[in-house]
Design an enzyme around this catalytic site. Structure first.
Site, PDB file in Angstrom:
ATOM      1  N   LYS A 119       0.834  -1.213   0.000  1.00 21.47           N
ATOM      2  CA  LYS A 119       0.000   0.000   0.000  1.00 21.47           C
ATOM      3  C   LYS A 119       0.868   1.261   0.000  1.00 21.47           C
ATOM      4  CE  LYS A 119      -2.009   1.806   4.076  1.00 21.47           C
ATOM      5  NZ  LYS A 119      -1.438   3.113   4.177  1.00 21.47           N
ATOM      6  N   ASN A 120       1.876   1.280   0.891  1.00 20.63           N
ATOM      7  CA  ASN A 120       2.660   2.505   1.028  1.00 20.63           C
ATOM      8  C   ASN A 120       3.624   2.730  -0.134  1.00 20.63           C
ATOM      9  OD1 ASN A 120       1.301   2.975   3.346  1.00 20.63           O
ATOM     10  ND2 ASN A 120       3.002   2.516   4.743  1.00 20.63           N
TER      11      ASN A 120
ATOM     12  N   ARG B 272      -4.307  10.463   4.077  1.00 16.95           N
ATOM     13  CA  ARG B 272      -3.141  11.315   4.246  1.00 16.95           C
ATOM     14  C   ARG B 272      -2.291  11.381   2.983  1.00 16.95           C
ATOM     15  NH1 ARG B 272      -0.082  13.901   8.100  1.00 16.95           N
ATOM     16  NH2 ARG B 272       2.138  13.719   7.763  1.00 16.95           N
TER      17      ARG B 272
ATOM     18  N   CYS C 122      -5.547   7.953   9.237  1.00 17.77           N
ATOM     19  CA  CYS C 122      -5.898   7.334  10.514  1.00 17.77           C
ATOM     20  C   CYS C 122      -5.720   8.320  11.658  1.00 17.77           C
ATOM     21  CB  CYS C 122      -5.002   6.114  10.765  1.00 17.77           C
ATOM     22  SG  CYS C 122      -5.591   4.636   9.969  1.00 17.77           S
TER      23      CYS C 122
ATOM     24  N   ARG D 279       0.123  14.234  13.347  1.00 20.59           N
ATOM     25  CA  ARG D 279       0.490  14.100  11.937  1.00 20.59           C
ATOM     26  C   ARG D 279       0.577  15.447  11.203  1.00 20.59           C
ATOM     27  NH1 ARG D 279      -1.903   8.646   9.388  1.00 20.59           N
ATOM     28  NH2 ARG D 279       0.224   8.472   8.693  1.00 20.59           N
ATOM     29  N   PRO D 280       1.475  16.327  11.648  1.00 18.50           N
ATOM     30  CA  PRO D 280       1.654  17.605  10.947  1.00 18.50           C
ATOM     31  C   PRO D 280       2.329  17.390   9.594  1.00 18.50           C
ATOM     32  CG  PRO D 280       3.318  17.357  12.653  1.00 18.50           C
ATOM     33  CD  PRO D 280       2.410  16.167  12.760  1.00 18.50           C
ATOM     34  N   ILE D 281       2.334  18.429   8.748  1.00 16.54           N
ATOM     35  CA  ILE D 281       3.031  18.300   7.456  1.00 16.54           C
ATOM     36  C   ILE D 281       4.084  19.390   7.288  1.00 16.54           C
ATOM     37  CG2 ILE D 281       1.187  17.047   6.253  1.00 16.54           C
ATOM     38  CD1 ILE D 281       0.459  19.725   4.905  1.00 16.54           C
ATOM     39  N   ASP D 282       4.569  19.896   8.421  1.00 20.18           N
ATOM     40  CA  ASP D 282       5.565  20.966   8.375  1.00 20.18           C
ATOM     41  C   ASP D 282       6.821  20.555   7.605  1.00 20.18           C
ATOM     42  OD1 ASP D 282       5.742  19.187  10.610  1.00 20.18           O
ATOM     43  OD2 ASP D 282       7.364  20.405  11.409  1.00 20.18           O
ATOM     44  N   LEU D 283       7.253  19.306   7.738  1.00 23.46           N
ATOM     45  CA  LEU D 283       8.482  18.868   7.051  1.00 23.46           C
ATOM     46  C   LEU D 283       8.278  18.838   5.537  1.00 23.46           C
ATOM     47  CD1 LEU D 283       9.446  15.944   9.467  1.00 23.46           C
ATOM     48  CD2 LEU D 283      10.492  18.223   9.364  1.00 23.46           C
TER      49      LEU D 283
ATOM     50  N   ASP E  79       3.642   0.443  12.073  1.00 25.46           N
ATOM     51  CA  ASP E  79       2.462  -0.170  11.460  1.00 25.46           C
ATOM     52  C   ASP E  79       2.273  -1.634  11.873  1.00 25.46           C
ATOM     53  OD1 ASP E  79       1.894   2.202  10.249  1.00 25.46           O
ATOM     54  OD2 ASP E  79       2.530   1.615   8.243  1.00 25.46           O
TER      55      ASP E  79
ATOM     56  N   ARG F 188      -8.993  -0.097   4.067  1.00 22.94           N
ATOM     57  CA  ARG F 188      -8.072   0.887   3.480  1.00 22.94           C
ATOM     58  C   ARG F 188      -6.743   0.236   3.116  1.00 22.94           C
ATOM     59  NH1 ARG F 188      -6.956   5.213   7.418  1.00 22.94           N
ATOM     60  NH2 ARG F 188      -5.342   5.380   5.853  1.00 22.94           N
TER      61      ARG F 188
HETATM   62  C1  UD1 Z   1       4.103   6.724   6.438  1.00 26.60           C
HETATM   63  C2  UD1 Z   1       3.221   5.540   6.162  1.00 26.60           C
HETATM   64  C3  UD1 Z   1       2.560   5.062   7.450  1.00 26.60           C
HETATM   65  C4  UD1 Z   1       3.612   4.799   8.519  1.00 26.60           C
HETATM   66  C5  UD1 Z   1       4.547   5.982   8.683  1.00 26.60           C
HETATM   67  C6  UD1 Z   1       5.717   5.698   9.590  1.00 26.60           C
HETATM   68  C7  UD1 Z   1       2.532   5.949   3.878  1.00 26.60           C
HETATM   69  C8  UD1 Z   1       1.416   6.245   2.937  1.00 26.60           C
HETATM   70  N1  UD1 Z   1       2.226   5.923   5.195  1.00 26.60           N
HETATM   71  O1  UD1 Z   1       3.264   7.742   6.942  1.00 26.60           O
HETATM   72  O2  UD1 Z   1       1.838   3.863   7.151  1.00 26.60           O
HETATM   73  O3  UD1 Z   1       2.963   4.562   9.744  1.00 26.60           O
HETATM   74  O4  UD1 Z   1       5.094   6.365   7.396  1.00 26.60           O
HETATM   75  O5  UD1 Z   1       6.450   4.635   9.148  1.00 26.60           O
HETATM   76  O6  UD1 Z   1       3.638   5.700   3.464  1.00 26.60           O
HETATM   77  N2  UD1 Z   1       6.046  14.327  10.980  1.00 26.60           N
HETATM   78  C9  UD1 Z   1       6.152  15.660  11.308  1.00 26.60           C
HETATM   79  N3  UD1 Z   1       6.049  16.577  10.307  1.00 26.60           N
HETATM   80  C10 UD1 Z   1       5.858  16.213   8.999  1.00 26.60           C
HETATM   81  C11 UD1 Z   1       5.771  14.848   8.683  1.00 26.60           C
HETATM   82  C12 UD1 Z   1       5.873  13.920   9.702  1.00 26.60           C
HETATM   83  O7  UD1 Z   1       6.318  16.017  12.460  1.00 26.60           O
HETATM   84  O8  UD1 Z   1       5.792  17.101   8.126  1.00 26.60           O
HETATM   85  C13 UD1 Z   1       6.146  13.311  12.045  1.00 26.60           C
HETATM   86  C14 UD1 Z   1       4.851  12.530  12.216  1.00 26.60           C
HETATM   87  O9  UD1 Z   1       3.914  13.195  13.022  1.00 26.60           O
HETATM   88  C15 UD1 Z   1       5.341  11.252  12.830  1.00 26.60           C
HETATM   89  C16 UD1 Z   1       6.713  11.052  12.167  1.00 26.60           C
HETATM   90  O10 UD1 Z   1       7.099  12.327  11.675  1.00 26.60           O
HETATM   91  O11 UD1 Z   1       5.544  11.440  14.212  1.00 26.60           O
HETATM   92  C17 UD1 Z   1       6.735  10.033  11.058  1.00 26.60           C
HETATM   93  O12 UD1 Z   1       5.812  10.389  10.081  1.00 26.60           O
HETATM   94  P1  UD1 Z   1       6.030  10.034   8.545  1.00 26.60           P
HETATM   95  O13 UD1 Z   1       7.244   9.196   8.370  1.00 26.60           O
HETATM   96  O14 UD1 Z   1       5.936  11.293   7.768  1.00 26.60           O
HETATM   97  O15 UD1 Z   1       4.746   9.155   8.248  1.00 26.60           O
HETATM   98  P2  UD1 Z   1       3.800   9.249   7.005  1.00 26.60           P
HETATM   99  O16 UD1 Z   1       4.572   9.539   5.772  1.00 26.60           O
HETATM  100  O17 UD1 Z   1       2.616  10.081   7.331  1.00 26.60           O
END
Ligand code: UD1
Length: 418
Positions: free
Chosen positions: A22-23, A92, A116, A121-125, A305, A397
């Site tokens: 999926k990912n 997401r 989920c 789950r911010p997207i700042d990065l 996961d 999902r």
């Molecule tokens: C992806 C996977 C998800 C998995 C996760 C961690 C997909 C579609 N989903 O999610 O199944 O559980 O990796 O292996 O591939 N974070 C920030 N700012 C950001 C982005 C992330 O603070 O801009 C934090 C998140 O809150 C979390 C950590 O970084 O604590 C890891 O998140 P991330 O690796 O980005 O997970 P996803 O890509 O959302």
């Protein structure tokens, strides 16, 4: 809404093949927007998240069609750069569309993405990586508006190895002017899939799977036919199911090195593990021993996961275990449901203390998120008596034909329309 009816206590035997991950698949839907030519995602399963990505592409004017062999995408007619909040809030991975749409149209607008409910789950990065590539971003009323001229290559340093931010930066940098270096990149195997797919389209990306990804921008990408790799999380879920229920089961389609951290834990439990090429076999008999400690980490550490499924397994092991969730703040929401089945678990913040009980008993439980839902199914399969797992929308999902595959292994599980 459908539910699973499960009668626990059957041992599992046989072989099950993992679907494409999926990912790995989800970011490829976004990558498909980078070319006018047709793209084929061979073997991509029709799980709900993939159907939702296909719907997003259609909303942009592209075509996306599921066939028995995979998904055919044609983005030649894509002309819109805004994704409705109804769809972005569904999952997401809609956030991947930012990098791809900026490359294609130099503008993109999406609502804050959903997914989920497992933490902030911010997207700042994601956004700071895009800014480094020359994107200007404004946020208003829950929407993110992005605009750029031609994207320009840059040095990006991620503060945390975010999977999504690494992939988004790759999608935005692939046709940028000059070179991009993403330092502190996530090393998850699905990032290697994205690199391989982009390179199949004519991109110049290297380093995926290490902490530095290097991208030399190209001026054009072409169509591609690509089979994403097997789903290590789905495979891990079946391995844990067999460990929990007892029996002997083989999972094919995933290289064992991608599940090394789980296999180590299953051996600690007392399971026998045999691996060969892309086959992993688990043998489990008698009462297993608890894992003293499982701590989730970015790859190659123990995957978040698989945390819920591993917790379900430890519920009936001999001894106590500490499960530490380092990735997401609220990923123990399934625990009260396990407690309804007799599990002895105490949660304090990011830690769950599990004291193994001899067996769980059947109950009516609700799946509130994807992996937590899978964990409830596994717990019910090992429990004494009948259970129902309500609300399968989250499980759908990420798992294709979950009940059918478990049934093939000998589980007593039925999907019922309610
Ligand atoms: C992806 C996977 C998800 C998995 C996760 C961690 C997909 C579609 N989903 O999610 O199944 O559980 O990796 O292996 O591939 N974070 C920030 N700012 C950001 C982005 C992330 O603070 O801009 C934090 C998140 O809150 C979390 C950590 O970084 O604590 C890891 O998140 P991330 O690796 O980005 O997970 P996803 O890509 O959302």
């Amino acid at each position: 809404m459908d539910k699973f009816m499960i009668v626990g206590g059957r041992r599992l035997f046989g072989s099950v093949k993992a679907e494409c991950a999926k990912n790995a698949v989800l970011p490829l839907f976004a990558a498909a927007v980078l070319t006018d030519e047709p793209v084929f995602l061979r073997g991509a399963p029709p799980i709900a998240d993939a159907l939702c990505m296909a719907q997003i592409l259609r909303e942009l004017g592209a075509e996306a069609e599921f066939t028995a062999e995979g998904v055919a995408v044609r983005s030649a007619d894509a002309h819109l750069h805004t994704i409705s909040s109804a769809l972005t809030r569904e999952l997401r991975s809609s956030v991947f569309m930012l990098g791809a749409l900026l490359t294609r149209f130099h503008r993109a607008c999406i609502a804050y993405p959903g997914g989920c409910d497992i933490g902030l789950r911010p997207i700042d990065l994601h956004l700071s990586a895009l800014k480094r590539l020359g994107v200007s971003i404004t946020e208003r009323e829950g929407y993110i508006f992005c605009e750029c001229g031609r994207l320009r290559g840059a040095e990006i340093q991620l503060d945390f190895p975010s999977v999504g931010a690494t992939e988004n930066a790759m999608l935005a940098a692939v046709m940028a002017e000059g070179e991009t270096r993403i330092g502190g990149a996530a090393k998850e195997p699905e990032i290697v899939d994205l690199q391989n797919f982009l390179n199949r389209m004519g991109a110049k990306v290297k380093g995926a799977g290490t902490d530095t990804v290097r991208i030399e921008g190209v001026s054009r990408l072409h169509g591609a036919d690509f089979r994403p790799s097997g789903d290590r999380i789905e495979a891990g879920t079946f391995l844990i199911a067999a460990a929990l229920c007892g029996g002997e089961a083989e999972v094919t389609g995933v290289r064992p090195e991608k599940l090394a951290s789980l296999l180590h834990k299953l051996r600690e439990n007392g399971c026998k593990i045999h691996t060969k090429n892309d086959k992993i076999r688990v043998e489990s008999s008698g009462r297993l021993k608890s894992n003293r400690r499982i701590e989730t980490m970015p790859f190659p550490g123990f995957p978040t996961d698989l945390q819920a499924q591993a917790t379900a397994l430890n519920c009936t092991c001999e001894g106590c275990s500490l499960i530490v969730e380092n990735l997401f703040e609220t990923r123990f929401k399934y625990v009260p449901e396990l407690q309804k089945m007799g599990a002895d678990i105490v949660v304090r913040g990011r830690n769950a203390f599990v004291r193994g009980v001899p067996r769980l008993h059947g109950a009516s439980v609700t799946a509130g998120d994807l992996r937590g839902g899978a964990a409830l199914v596994l717990a019910a399969l090992g429990a004494e008596g009948a259970s129902e797992v309500l609300d399968l929308s989250h499980i759908d999902r990420g798992y294709y034909n979950f009940a059918g595959k478990l049934k093939n292994l000998g589980a007593d599980i039925r999907r019922v329309r309610t």
